[in-house]
Design a protein around this motif. Structure first.
Motif, mmCIF file in Angstrom:
data_model
loop_
_atom_site.group_PDB
_atom_site.id
_atom_site.type_symbol
_atom_site.label_atom_id
_atom_site.label_comp_id
_atom_site.label_asym_id
_atom_site.label_seq_id
_atom_site.Cartn_x
_atom_site.Cartn_y
_atom_site.Cartn_z
ATOM 1 N N ALA A 1 -1.969 7.267 14.319
ATOM 2 C CA ALA A 1 -1.090 6.826 15.409
ATOM 3 C C ALA A 1 0.382 6.848 15.011
ATOM 4 O O ALA A 1 1.238 6.437 15.799
ATOM 5 N N GLY A 2 0.677 7.317 13.800
ATOM 6 C CA GLY A 2 2.061 7.462 13.373
ATOM 7 C C GLY A 2 2.619 6.317 12.554
ATOM 8 O O GLY A 2 3.825 6.286 12.269
ATOM 9 N N PHE A 3 1.782 5.383 12.129
ATOM 10 C CA PHE A 3 2.261 4.249 11.338
ATOM 11 C C PHE A 3 2.404 4.646 9.868
ATOM 12 O O PHE A 3 1.556 5.343 9.314
ATOM 13 N N THR A 4 3.473 4.161 9.248
ATOM 14 C CA THR A 4 3.709 4.397 7.827
ATOM 15 C C THR A 4 4.051 3.077 7.142
ATOM 16 O O THR A 4 4.440 2.101 7.797
ATOM 17 N N VAL A 5 3.942 3.052 5.829
ATOM 18 C CA VAL A 5 4.149 1.822 5.060
ATOM 19 C C VAL A 5 5.635 1.462 5.013
ATOM 20 O O VAL A 5 6.472 2.296 4.653
ATOM 21 N N ALA A 6 5.937 0.199 5.380
ATOM 22 C CA ALA A 6 7.312 -0.284 5.333
ATOM 23 C C ALA A 6 7.484 -1.418 4.336
ATOM 24 O O ALA A 6 8.593 -1.637 3.833
ATOM 25 N N VAL B 1 -4.602 -16.770 -8.544
ATOM 26 C CA VAL B 1 -5.204 -15.432 -8.465
ATOM 27 C C VAL B 1 -4.563 -14.633 -7.334
ATOM 28 O O VAL B 1 -4.341 -15.161 -6.234
ATOM 29 N N LYS B 2 -4.279 -13.370 -7.584
ATOM 30 C CA LYS B 2 -3.732 -12.475 -6.556
ATOM 31 C C LYS B 2 -4.867 -11.974 -5.670
ATOM 32 O O LYS B 2 -5.860 -11.436 -6.169
ATOM 33 N N VAL B 3 -4.740 -12.158 -4.352
ATOM 34 C CA VAL B 3 -5.780 -11.721 -3.420
ATOM 35 C C VAL B 3 -5.151 -11.009 -2.221
ATOM 36 O O VAL B 3 -3.976 -11.191 -1.903
ATOM 37 N N ASP B 4 -5.961 -10.203 -1.561
ATOM 38 C CA ASP B 4 -5.629 -9.540 -0.294
ATOM 39 C C ASP B 4 -4.294 -8.793 -0.306
ATOM 40 O O ASP B 4 -3.418 -9.048 0.532
ATOM 41 N N PRO B 5 -4.091 -7.852 -1.221
ATOM 42 C CA PRO B 5 -2.899 -7.002 -1.108
ATOM 43 C C PRO B 5 -2.869 -6.346 0.272
ATOM 44 O O PRO B 5 -3.862 -5.763 0.715
ATOM 45 N N THR B 6 -1.730 -6.451 0.932
ATOM 46 C CA THR B 6 -1.628 -6.066 2.345
ATOM 47 C C THR B 6 -0.428 -5.159 2.570
ATOM 48 O O THR B 6 0.631 -5.350 1.954
ATOM 49 N N LEU B 7 -0.602 -4.185 3.454
ATOM 50 C CA LEU B 7 0.476 -3.286 3.835
ATOM 51 C C LEU B 7 1.039 -3.700 5.187
ATOM 52 O O LEU B 7 0.282 -4.063 6.094
ATOM 53 N N VAL B 8 2.353 -3.631 5.327
ATOM 54 C CA VAL B 8 3.001 -3.744 6.634
ATOM 55 C C VAL B 8 3.357 -2.333 7.066
ATOM 56 O O VAL B 8 4.122 -1.640 6.387
ATOM 57 N N LEU B 9 2.772 -1.888 8.170
ATOM 58 C CA LEU B 9 2.990 -0.536 8.683
ATOM 59 C C LEU B 9 3.876 -0.586 9.917
ATOM 60 O O LEU B 9 3.800 -1.537 10.705
ATOM 61 N N THR B 10 4.685 0.425 10.114
ATOM 62 C CA THR B 10 5.554 0.483 11.289
ATOM 63 C C THR B 10 5.490 1.864 11.932
ATOM 64 O O THR B 10 5.146 2.854 11.287
ATOM 65 N N ALA B 11 5.846 1.897 13.219
ATOM 66 C CA ALA B 11 5.890 3.165 13.958
ATOM 67 C C ALA B 11 6.875 3.033 15.108
ATOM 68 O O ALA B 11 7.051 1.940 15.671
#
Length: 239
Positions: free
Chosen positions: A221-226, A88-98
């Motif tokens: 705070a300026g973070f965007t999806v990477a 099962v696919k769980v916890d889709p997560t974003l890595v954000l950078t700034a």
């Protein structure tokens, strides 16, 4: 492309690690998926055999087999292979950078080289989902050099891991009774400024897609999806 999976693995080190078919099998007595999952960083000669070996490894330890599926997962078809096996696919997560600036930390944020018991208590009160898991969690946190920030008399906390030009931000937590006072922003700004002063030029952090409040804080705070990742977990009774 930045190898965020490698940065994340180093910043959240599992106490026990095994190399099986070129994959990194991480174990921490069930405390967090990140430290109890397969990091499939290499292409195995036989993917089915590698999956079976990983399953046996975790089942012997009474843990549900779990795979970290990010951009670097190998083979590229691993996510589909696991889905066909019932995972099962769980916890889709974003890595954000700034990018980091030279902002001075607010005077009401304290930063230390080790987590105090008060720091642990605050973080664990928010993120402590694991029975009797605090000692293992402390081993994970202190398994690599990091900085620990607290604000609001310890009601808000965060952790930052210096990794060369990068700074990894983890463990952002605010006690429920202290929310909506800007304390999370204070902790985040303090960690970023401290990291910048120590040579970091960019920061990254991980946040689940469903955590709208945290995503709003980080966007401000300026973070965007990477990058993105998720986990594949084998349901009980499967296989």
């Amino acid at each position: 492309m930045t190898d965020f999976e490698r940065l994340i693995d180093a910043a959240w080190p599992a106490p026990v690690v095994a190399d099986v078919h070129g994959w990194r099998l991480r174990f921490a007595d069930g405390v967090t998926k990140r430290a109890n999952s397969v990091w499939p960083a290499a292409h195995p000669a036989d993917a089915d055999a590698a999956i079976r070996a990983a399953e046996e490894y975790y089942l012997r330890r009474d843990e549900r087999p779990t795979f970290h599926i990010g951009p670097g997962a190998r083979p590229a078809a691993l996510d589909a292979l696991l889905e066909r096996r019932g995972y099962v696919k769980v916890d889709p997560t974003l890595v954000l950078t700034a990018d980091l600036d030279a902002e001075v930390p607010p005077p009401d944020a304290e930063i230390a080289d080790a987590p105090s018991q008060e720091w642990m208590d605050a973080w664990w009160s928010v993120d402590g989902r694991y029975d009797d898991g605090e000692p293992v969690a402390r081993r994970i946190l202190t398994g690599t050099p990091a900085r620990y920030a607290a604000a609001g008399d310890g009601a808000a906390v965060g952790r930052a891991v210096p990794q060369g030009d990068w700074l990894g931000v983890y463990c952002m937590a605010v006690r429920p009774e202290a929310r909506r006072r800007g304390l999370a922003r204070t902790v985040l700004r303090a960690l970023l400024a401290d990291g910048r002063a120590r040579g970091a030029r960019r920061a990254y952090l991980c946040v689940t897609e469903r955590n709208a409040a945290a995503r709003a804080l980080y966007a401000a705070a300026g973070f965007t999806v990477a990058a993105r990742y998720h986990y594949r977990v084998r349901p009980p009774g499967t296989g």
